[in-house]
Write a protein that holds these residues in place. Structure first.
Motif, mmCIF file in Angstrom:
data_model
loop_
_atom_site.group_PDB
_atom_site.id
_atom_site.type_symbol
_atom_site.label_atom_id
_atom_site.label_comp_id
_atom_site.label_asym_id
_atom_site.label_seq_id
_atom_site.Cartn_x
_atom_site.Cartn_y
_atom_site.Cartn_z
ATOM 1 N N ARG A 60 0.818 -1.212 0.000
ATOM 2 C CA ARG A 60 0.000 0.000 0.000
ATOM 3 C C ARG A 60 0.853 1.265 0.000
ATOM 4 N N ILE A 61 1.988 1.231 0.661
ATOM 5 C CA ILE A 61 2.903 2.377 0.622
ATOM 6 C C ILE A 61 3.456 2.547 -0.797
ATOM 7 N N ALA A 62 3.820 1.453 -1.447
ATOM 8 C CA ALA A 62 4.315 1.518 -2.822
ATOM 9 C C ALA A 62 3.239 2.068 -3.754
ATOM 10 N N TYR A 63 2.011 1.618 -3.578
ATOM 11 C CA TYR A 63 0.891 2.098 -4.398
ATOM 12 C C TYR A 63 0.693 3.597 -4.184
ATOM 13 N N LEU A 64 0.744 4.034 -2.927
ATOM 14 C CA LEU A 64 0.618 5.458 -2.609
ATOM 15 C C LEU A 64 1.754 6.250 -3.248
ATOM 16 N N PHE A 65 2.970 5.732 -3.168
ATOM 17 C CA PHE A 65 4.120 6.384 -3.778
ATOM 18 C C PHE A 65 3.898 6.556 -5.283
ATOM 19 N N LEU A 66 3.395 5.511 -5.941
ATOM 20 C CA LEU A 66 3.115 5.608 -7.378
ATOM 21 C C LEU A 66 2.038 6.655 -7.674
ATOM 22 N N LEU A 67 1.008 6.700 -6.833
ATOM 23 C CA LEU A 67 -0.029 7.732 -7.009
ATOM 24 C C LEU A 67 0.580 9.132 -6.920
ATOM 25 N N LEU A 68 1.469 9.321 -5.971
ATOM 26 C CA LEU A 68 2.052 10.642 -5.761
ATOM 27 C C LEU A 68 2.999 11.043 -6.887
ATOM 28 N N ILE A 69 3.834 10.104 -7.347
ATOM 29 C CA ILE A 69 4.758 10.494 -8.423
ATOM 30 C C ILE A 69 4.031 10.677 -9.749
ATOM 31 N N ALA A 70 2.880 10.027 -9.920
ATOM 32 C CA ALA A 70 2.100 10.185 -11.147
ATOM 33 C C ALA A 70 1.469 11.572 -11.243
ATOM 34 N N LEU A 71 1.452 12.317 -10.142
ATOM 35 C CA LEU A 71 0.935 13.689 -10.183
ATOM 36 C C LEU A 71 1.838 14.609 -11.002
ATOM 37 N N TYR A 72 3.107 14.246 -11.118
ATOM 38 C CA TYR A 72 4.047 15.009 -11.932
ATOM 39 C C TYR A 72 3.659 14.775 -13.395
ATOM 40 N N PRO A 73 3.283 15.821 -14.134
ATOM 41 C CA PRO A 73 2.692 15.651 -15.474
ATOM 42 C C PRO A 73 3.408 14.682 -16.422
ATOM 43 N N PRO A 74 4.749 14.690 -16.518
ATOM 44 C CA PRO A 74 5.362 13.707 -17.433
ATOM 45 C C PRO A 74 5.159 12.244 -17.007
ATOM 46 N N LEU A 75 4.784 12.022 -15.752
ATOM 47 C CA LEU A 75 4.592 10.655 -15.259
ATOM 48 C C LEU A 75 3.112 10.296 -15.100
ATOM 49 N N TYR A 76 2.240 11.098 -15.678
ATOM 50 C CA TYR A 76 0.794 10.880 -15.563
ATOM 51 C C TYR A 76 0.382 9.486 -16.053
ATOM 52 N N PHE A 77 1.123 8.947 -17.020
ATOM 53 C CA PHE A 77 0.802 7.630 -17.569
ATOM 54 C C PHE A 77 0.799 6.538 -16.492
#
Length: 143
Positions: A60-77
């Motif tokens: 769940r921490i890894a999933y949260l981390f992915l959610l947070l880094i995906a907020l950066y527009p180039p990583l939206y994918f």
């Protein structure tokens, strides 16, 4: 008891999946709700077993981390990858992230061999943790 726990886990992932789908297709604010909901999951699973080393907490921490880094527009994918992965979890009980996390050095004592890695990702979905699969391995080393 297991059924109740499993249904809660499934329900958590189903809600997270819906929030992400809504967030990337209709209402971007739902991504914030997905993040908040995932924080609740992290807190809940940490409360159940108050150790960061607990596998369910790590996933769940890894999933949260992915959610947070995906907020950066180039990583939206990454949101789309999470939708695919979470949908696979909800529909088929196959969690790519959990399998990936099971390969982290702190979660395994096995040597990294091609058969071990292939078995981790290509074995059938399991009930419970992927750290202790309940079926025979698909790939055996001839060495």
């Amino acid at each position: 008891m297991f059924t109740t726990k499993f249904n809660l886990i499934w329900t958590y992932w189903f809600i997270a999946d819906l929030l992400l789908i809504v967030g990337v297709t209709v209402e971007p604010q739902a991504i914030g709700w997905a993040i908040a909901f995932n924080i609740i999951q992290v807190i809940h699973f940490f409360w159940l077993t108050p150790q960061i080393s607990n596998f369910a907490v790590q996933v769940r921490i890894a999933y949260l981390f992915l959610l947070l880094i995906a907020l950066y527009p180039p990583l939206y994918f990454i949101f789309y990858l999470q939708i695919i992965g979470t949908t696979a979890m909800v529909v088929f009980n196959y969690c790519f992230l959990a399998r990936f996390m099971s390969l982290m050095p702190w979660n395994t004592s096995q040597a990294y061999t091609l058969p071990y890695i292939l078995n981790t990702f290509l074995s059938k979905p399991v009930e419970g943790s992927v750290q202790q699969p309940k079926q025979p391995t698909l790939y055996r080393s001839s060495l």
